[in-house]
Every structure is written in C-alpha cells, then in structure tokens.
Write a protein that holds these residues in place. Structure first.
Motif, short mmCIF file in Angstrom:
data_model
loop_
_atom_site.label_atom_id
_atom_site.label_comp_id
_atom_site.label_asym_id
_atom_site.label_seq_id
_atom_site.Cartn_x
_atom_site.Cartn_y
_atom_site.Cartn_z
N ARG A 240 0.84 -1.20 0.00
CA ARG A 240 0.00 0.00 0.00
C ARG A 240 0.88 1.25 0.00
NH1 ARG A 240 -3.28 -3.34 3.29
NH2 ARG A 240 -2.57 -2.38 5.23
N GLU B 73 1.02 4.15 -2.89
CA GLU B 73 0.92 5.57 -2.55
C GLU B 73 2.13 6.35 -3.08
OE1 GLU B 73 1.02 8.28 1.47
OE2 GLU B 73 -0.03 6.36 1.57
N ALA C 291 -1.46 -8.02 -3.53
CA ALA C 291 -1.83 -6.62 -3.29
C ALA C 291 -2.38 -5.95 -4.55
CB ALA C 291 -0.61 -5.85 -2.77
#
Length: 164
Positions: free
Chosen positions: A102, A106, A132
């Motif tokens: 994550r 980002e 993911a």
C-alpha cells in the motif's frame, strides 16, 4: 534526478534494490552505527544503465525494499536515476505485509494494476505484490533470486484482467 522528456506520459515501474552483505573495500566508507555499507561496487553493472533507460523512456522508477533507514540514506547518496527510494524501516512495515505494498502504491501515485513491482524473492516480492493487486516480475539474481522458487502463477495478471 532527470526531468521527464517533453511530451511523455510517466508510467509507473517499481524495483527492489540489491545490497551487498560482503565487507566493504578498504577505500570505502563504513557507517559506524550499523556497519552498513552501500556503494557503486554493490550494484550489478547493468543497474544504473537500466534505470536510466527506463527514465529516459518516460517511466517513473522507484526503489522500495526490506531495508533499514540507513540503507535508504546510503542508496539516495548514490544518486541513482530513480524518482523515489523508500525502505521498510522508514515505513514501519516490511514485505510480505500488504501494508508495505500500500505504501508502494501511494509512493507511485497510481492504481495498483498500473504498477510493476520487480523483486528477487518469490514469496515476499512476487506473490505478496500480486496479492496486493500489483503486476509483479521475478528477477533471478542475488541470493533469493537464485535459490528461490518460481511462482506458479507468474504470468497471471493481478486482477485477472487481460495483459496490457
């Protein structure tokens, strides 16, 4: 860091870094607090040219891996042709934890299925990155890349969509 060529649309690509576990040469500086050492000699000969080529083609290139914060600092001092460098210690989470990926997403600023994460560890990089939602690729070099297994679903897309 080099500017983007005019008229190009940055695309995203990720890669993990390679660091040496061998002792530094006599002329190399050693980091007293941790003993960590990373210099140009720790890179595979094709790393700098490959990263530069990716950037010249207008791709966004980032390095993110399970490393200490000091390793991140040492990598930044190499002035590699990349847009960003981050480590698990800086983020407070390590692969294969989904939170690590994550952070990668980002950092890249794109949707997971627009990101390619390249790593040398089947489980920590390829399988976990795929879970993911990222595109993943296994690079078979270094201790993990050469002794690890090849993932069975290596050619499947992260979301089951068609290949771009």
């Amino acid at each position: 860091m080099s500017p983007r060529p005019a008229g190009t649309t940055p695309r995203r690509s990720g890669t993990s870094s390679r660091t040496s576990t061998s002792p530094p040469s006599d002329s190399a500086a050693r980091t007293p607090a941790t003993g960590e050492h990373i210099d140009e000699n720790d890179l595979y000969p094709d790393v700098r040219p490959a990263l530069a080529t990716l950037q010249q083609k207008g791709l966004w290139v980032g390095l993110a891996g399970n490393q200490t914060a000091k390793a991140g600092s040492l990598l930044r001092k190499l002035d590699l042709p990349v847009d960003a460098i981050a480590t698990s210690a800086e983020w407070g989470v390590a692969k294969p934890d989904p939170a690590f990926f994550r952070h990668v997403i980002e950092l890249a600023g794109v949707a997971p299925n627009e990101l390619l994460y390249v790593g040398d560890h089947c489980d920590n990089d390829v399988v976990a990155g795929h879970a993911a939602g990222l595109w993943t690729a296994l690079i078979r070099r270094g201790p993990w890349g050469l002794c690890g297994r090849t993932p069975r679903r290596f050619w499947r897309t992260p979301t089951g969509s068609s290949t771009p």
